[in-house]
Scaffold this motif. Structure first.
Motif: not given
Length: 190
Positions: A46-53, A60-62, A85-93
């Motif tokens: 999830h760290k490698i392929f998760g949101a913001g990685s 780019f959301g797609k 659905n991934l825009h939350n406080s724990s998601s970062h770029r």
């Protein structure tokens, strides 16, 4: 105090076909992989392929296969979007790219402290690494063993002078110098 480690830039001349990245990552295959209960280390995956990685197929959301090259510098860094659905406080770029008068610059968190940077035919920059050991991992279902992001190099780069380093075993920084040589055409004799 920050520590830096230089990363050797490999140069490949692909005059013959190769079998690297020959298995494309498809959206349904990725969904099955990322939710698999058989993963050895789901936190790493999830760290490698998760949101913001930088290595996420959803950069780019797609859905976009990271083994397909794309022109990163044609986009503004702020255009990086995540699915709603991934825009939350724990998601970062954890990626940023820009350009100065002299360089194209890319900074991205990397999963682990080993990373390879390769330039193919002066046109494609490939950033890859393994998160699980296997020989010849690039020719199979590569996402089960590693990660990759392939980027088209901008025109007018002096790609042979590309530099890469890893800061604190966490952030990869790549600088690709712009080609500052002016092309002049001599006027034809009269």
């Amino acid at each position: 105090m920050s520590s830096y480690k230089q990363v050797e830039i490999q140069i490949e001349d692909q005059t013959t076909p190769h079998n690297k990245w020959c298995h494309p990552l498809k959206e349904d295959g990725f969904a099955n992989f990322i939710t698999s209960k058989l993963l050895d280390n789901p936190t790493v995956v999830h760290k490698i392929f998760g949101a913001g990685s930088f290595f996420s197929p959803l950069l780019f959301g797609k859905f976009f296969d990271p083994s397909d090259a794309f022109p990163l510098w044609e986009f503004e860094s702020d255009s990086l979007i995540m699915p709603p659905n991934l825009h939350n406080s724990s998601s970062h770029r954890n990626i940023d790219w820009s350009q100065t008068d002299n360089d194209f610059v890319l900074r991205a968190e990397i999963p682990g402290n080993t990373v390879e940077v390769c330039i193919e035919n002066g046109k494609i920059m490939e950033i890859s690494g393994q998160w699980r050991q296997k020989r010849e991992w690039k020719s199979g279902l590569w996402w089960e063993y590693g990660y990759v992001r392939r980027i088209e190099l901008p025109e007018q780069t002096d790609w042979r002078k590309t530099e890469a380093r890893v800061k604190n075993d966490l952030v990869l920084e790549i600088k690709i110098p712009k080609n500052t040589r002016e092309c002049t055409v001599d006027a034809p004799p009269h």
